[in-house]
Design an enzyme around this catalytic site. Sequence first.
Site, mmCIF file in Angstrom:
data_model
loop_
_atom_site.group_PDB
_atom_site.id
_atom_site.type_symbol
_atom_site.label_atom_id
_atom_site.label_comp_id
_atom_site.label_asym_id
_atom_site.label_seq_id
_atom_site.Cartn_x
_atom_site.Cartn_y
_atom_site.Cartn_z
ATOM 1 C CG ASN A 56 40.944 26.169 33.469
ATOM 2 O OD1 ASN A 56 41.664 26.258 32.485
ATOM 3 N ND2 ASN A 56 40.369 27.216 34.027
ATOM 4 C CG HIS A 84 39.657 32.686 31.673
ATOM 5 N ND1 HIS A 84 39.653 33.065 33.002
ATOM 6 C CD2 HIS A 84 39.506 33.833 30.976
ATOM 7 C CE1 HIS A 84 39.515 34.378 33.086
ATOM 8 N NE2 HIS A 84 39.437 34.861 31.855
ATOM 9 C CD GLU A 86 37.000 29.875 34.631
ATOM 10 O OE1 GLU A 86 36.720 29.163 35.613
ATOM 11 O OE2 GLU A 86 38.153 30.302 34.399
ATOM 12 C CB THR A 116 46.116 33.990 37.596
ATOM 13 O OG1 THR A 116 45.171 32.908 37.633
ATOM 14 C CG2 THR A 116 46.551 34.335 39.007
ATOM 15 C CG HIS A 149 42.341 30.850 41.798
ATOM 16 N ND1 HIS A 149 42.327 31.320 40.500
ATOM 17 C CD2 HIS A 149 43.538 31.200 42.305
ATOM 18 C CE1 HIS A 149 43.457 31.957 40.250
ATOM 19 N NE2 HIS A 149 44.218 31.898 41.331
ATOM 20 C CG ASP A 150 45.965 28.699 43.680
ATOM 21 O OD1 ASP A 150 46.247 28.391 42.506
ATOM 22 O OD2 ASP A 150 46.384 29.732 44.225
ATOM 23 N N GLY A 189 42.567 23.482 37.180
ATOM 24 C CA GLY A 189 43.416 23.413 36.004
ATOM 25 C C GLY A 189 44.896 23.384 36.305
#
Length: 243
Positions: free
Chosen positions: A7, A43, A71, A102, A194-195, A216
């Site tokens: 990302n 995104h 996204e 986010t 995510h994370d 990302g």
Amino acid sequence: MTNLSVNLNKVALLRNTRNIGIPSITRMAQICIDAGAKGITVHPRPDQRHIRPGDVYDLEEVVTAVEFNIEGNPLEASFMKIVRQVKPTQCTLVPDTPDTFTSDSGWDLTKDQERLKPIIQELQSLGSRVSLFMDADIEQISLVPATGAERIELYTEPYATAFREKQNLEFIWQQFANAAQKAQELGLGVNAGHDLNLDNLAKFCTIPNILEVSIGHALTAEALEMGFSHTVQEYIKILSKSA
């Protein structure tokens, strides 16, 4: 092996602090691809605080050999305009509002299933695979097949928090394992994101048959120390051992 999609939002965020085009989004995408990434994720949000529409169009020429994952919230006109023109490999649909800091939750399909169905059909008619951003909630995941989407992306922040804080890790991990298994039993492909980072990724990917992780923020932060190419390669080493 689980594929890595990088990302580039945080690269764009850095670029946007000046008006001279540095760092180049297309160059960073090429570095990631050359290092072995199988996909590039962007995104483009309505406020254009990181990735901008022009970046998406510029990336079209760079990502021809890998998957391009866009996204966004399909209920926003700006997102649909972009994907209609670009026709990416995959559209990951997220329920973010324009002011969301986010992505922080998956779809509630008890409310949004009917609104999403025609959008998903349109995206598929463009040649894009559709993935829905979902919590590790088996009841919600059970509603995904009715929408027509081919995949889900598990929202992994709860797992990342449990790993970082060393609290309830096995319990939370098992929730994600159960959610992935349910999705697969329903015929859905499973992505995650995510994370996730170099510390917590290996354990997460002991869950069988995770097809893709989109990373990302952590990757960009780690690349400040290690360099982008080397960081991507370190992720791929971990993923080469995935279940």
